[in-house]
Design a protein around this motif. Structure first.
Motif, mmCIF file in Angstrom:
data_model
loop_
_atom_site.group_PDB
_atom_site.id
_atom_site.type_symbol
_atom_site.label_atom_id
_atom_site.label_comp_id
_atom_site.label_asym_id
_atom_site.label_seq_id
_atom_site.Cartn_x
_atom_site.Cartn_y
_atom_site.Cartn_z
ATOM 1 N N HIS A 160 0.836 -1.195 0.000
ATOM 2 C CA HIS A 160 0.000 0.000 0.000
ATOM 3 C C HIS A 160 0.877 1.253 0.000
ATOM 4 O O HIS A 160 1.908 1.297 0.686
ATOM 5 C CB HIS A 160 -0.916 0.001 1.232
ATOM 6 C CG HIS A 160 -1.738 1.241 1.377
ATOM 7 N ND1 HIS A 160 -2.791 1.547 0.523
ATOM 8 C CD2 HIS A 160 -1.661 2.262 2.270
ATOM 9 C CE1 HIS A 160 -3.321 2.696 0.893
ATOM 10 N NE2 HIS A 160 -2.656 3.153 1.952
ATOM 11 N N LYS A 171 1.330 9.701 -5.495
ATOM 12 C CA LYS A 171 0.602 9.094 -6.607
ATOM 13 C C LYS A 171 1.536 8.279 -7.496
ATOM 14 O O LYS A 171 2.708 8.627 -7.672
ATOM 15 C CB LYS A 171 -0.077 10.178 -7.453
ATOM 16 C CG LYS A 171 -1.141 10.979 -6.695
ATOM 17 C CD LYS A 171 -1.738 12.064 -7.573
ATOM 18 C CE LYS A 171 -2.809 12.846 -6.822
ATOM 19 N NZ LYS A 171 -3.377 13.932 -7.661
ATOM 20 N N GLN A 175 -2.415 3.924 -7.821
ATOM 21 C CA GLN A 175 -2.046 3.630 -6.433
ATOM 22 C C GLN A 175 -3.179 2.989 -5.630
ATOM 23 O O GLN A 175 -2.930 2.315 -4.621
ATOM 24 C CB GLN A 175 -1.543 4.886 -5.703
ATOM 25 C CG GLN A 175 -2.585 5.967 -5.462
ATOM 26 C CD GLN A 175 -2.684 6.921 -6.628
ATOM 27 O OE1 GLN A 175 -2.042 6.740 -7.654
ATOM 28 N NE2 GLN A 175 -3.492 7.961 -6.478
ATOM 29 N N ASP A 176 -4.421 3.149 -6.070
ATOM 30 C CA ASP A 176 -5.547 2.546 -5.353
ATOM 31 C C ASP A 176 -6.140 1.342 -6.086
ATOM 32 O O ASP A 176 -7.155 0.794 -5.649
ATOM 33 C CB ASP A 176 -6.647 3.595 -5.135
ATOM 34 C CG ASP A 176 -6.173 4.743 -4.244
ATOM 35 O OD1 ASP A 176 -5.441 4.469 -3.278
ATOM 36 O OD2 ASP A 176 -6.511 5.909 -4.535
ATOM 37 N N GLU A 186 -6.212 -2.594 -7.652
ATOM 38 C CA GLU A 186 -5.707 -3.923 -7.345
ATOM 39 C C GLU A 186 -4.574 -4.273 -8.310
ATOM 40 O O GLU A 186 -4.535 -3.774 -9.434
ATOM 41 C CB GLU A 186 -6.836 -4.954 -7.485
ATOM 42 C CG GLU A 186 -7.960 -4.785 -6.490
ATOM 43 C CD GLU A 186 -9.058 -5.807 -6.702
ATOM 44 O OE1 GLU A 186 -8.950 -6.588 -7.687
ATOM 45 O OE2 GLU A 186 -10.002 -5.842 -5.904
#
Length: 368
Positions: free
Chosen positions: A66, A71, A80-81, A83
């Motif tokens: 994570h 960014k 970055q967010d 899967e």
């Protein structure tokens, strides 16, 4: 050029890291803040000592770690967010991570089968990759029947069969012996020239970095020390850390003081003309030092010699410091305990004694 070559070249995407940070728990910052642009189709090697954050950075690009802040863009998308499976990346791990009960064919084809690709297309794609990697005659074997180099090629095949936009390597050669490491470096270089995938390759081995990279990103405690071509990094290191990390033997670093006219070593010997004023660290690579150079030399005492066949390395004590001098094969070096040396002005580097950052490259010739 085959269909898979063309597809991977077309998929190659740039990677943009914008103030990326990574922290564990409270106050444990592995990567304080890192920004860099990795070009599409480029082979970037992330190099640094153990614990510098290089694998963590790779895992953040892949989505296995994570991102604490900042960014990551792959191509035009912020990822970055997302899967891992939605980022367009494929990864080759240090331990191969092959399924031991599956054949080579099934290992390579696994991700395509999971994605629901028709069998006829899977067959065509896997055969194309196997031919590219020299695995065409091994498709029915299990991983346990393969050598280390062959298993590594299967792992690479499993990654590139997906035709990824980004290909990630996490120290993939560290489990191989010296000869296999050399052979795999050659194969990886040839593979990249063929497919031109955007490649990020993590290693602590400077030889791998220098021989494979288009550009090397050198990390130290989660921060970029230098990001440039191998030649530029070798010839113009941005800091003492880089100067001592790249090169075998590494660059010699000596304490010196400038009075605005000359640089003087700790034992009082004048080593070069220079306009630098105040204390500094003077750097020069072992192979750039001239032996028995005549006028304008400094003297030192030979501590020991290493004959390495292609060249010799002589350790010389100058004052309270010891430097290493690399002499080419066949060079006639005096066997006496005292040796005379000269530092060519275009090959010297001056670093700040506090920050370790480069101040200037090159000094001036000493007046005879």
């Amino acid at each position: 050029m085959s269909a898979i070559d063309t597809a991977i070249r077309a998929a190659a995407a740039s990677i943009s890291l914008d103030a990326v940070t990574k922290s564990y728990g409270s106050g444990v910052k592995v990567i304080p803040s890192l920004s860099a642009e990795l070009r599409a189709g480029e082979f970037t090697v992330v190099l640094g000592p153990s614990g510098c954050g290089k694998s963590t950075l790779l895992h953040m690009i892949a989505g296995l770690e994570h991102v604490s802040g900042g960014k990551i863009r792959i191509g035009e998308r912020e990822v970055q967010d997302l899967e891992p499976k939605r980022r367009g990346c494929a990864m080759v791990f240090q331990n191969y991570a092959l399924y031991p009960h599956m054949s080579v064919f099934d290992n390579i084809a696994y991700s395509l089968r999971v994605a629901g690709m028709p069998k006829s297309q899977r067959l065509e794609r896997v055969r194309g990759v196997a031919k590219m990697l020299g695995l065409a005659d091994l498709l029915n074997r299990k991983p346990g029947q393969l050598s280390g180099g062959q298993r590594q090629r299967v792992a690479i095949g499993r990654a590139i069969v997906r035709e990824p936009g980004v290909l990630l390597f996490d120290e993939p050669l560290s489990n191989l012996d010296a000869q296999l490491r050399h052979d795999m470096r050659v194969e990886l270089a040839e593979l990249h020239r063929r497919i031109r995938a955007t490649t990020v390759f993590v290693t602590h081995d400077q030889v791998e970095a220098m021989t494979l990279a288009d550009r090397i990103l050198i990390l130290n405690k989660g921060q970029i020390e230098q990001f440039d071509t191998p030649k530029a990094i070798y010839r113009n290191p941005a800091s003492v850390f880089v100067a001592k990390f790249i090169g075998s033997p590494p660059m010699n670093i000596l304490s010196a003081t400038g009075d605005g006219r000359v640089l003087t070593l700790g034992d009082g010997q004048v080593v070069a003309n220079s306009s630098h004023l105040g204390p500094c660290q003077l750097g020069i690579r072992p192979e750039d030092i001239l032996v028995d150079a005549g006028d304008g030399t400094i003297t030192g005492d030979v501590a020991f010699r290493e004959d390495l066949g292609s060249h010799s390395v002589v350790a010389v004590k100058v004052g309270m410091e010891t430097i290493r001098v690399a002499t080419p094969f066949g060079a006639d070096v005096d066997e006496s305990p005292t040796i005379r040396l000269r530092f060519p002005p275009t090959r010297t580097h001056i670093f700040d004694p506090e920050t370790g950052k480069a101040i200037a490259a090159g000094t001036e010739n000493l007046t005879p």
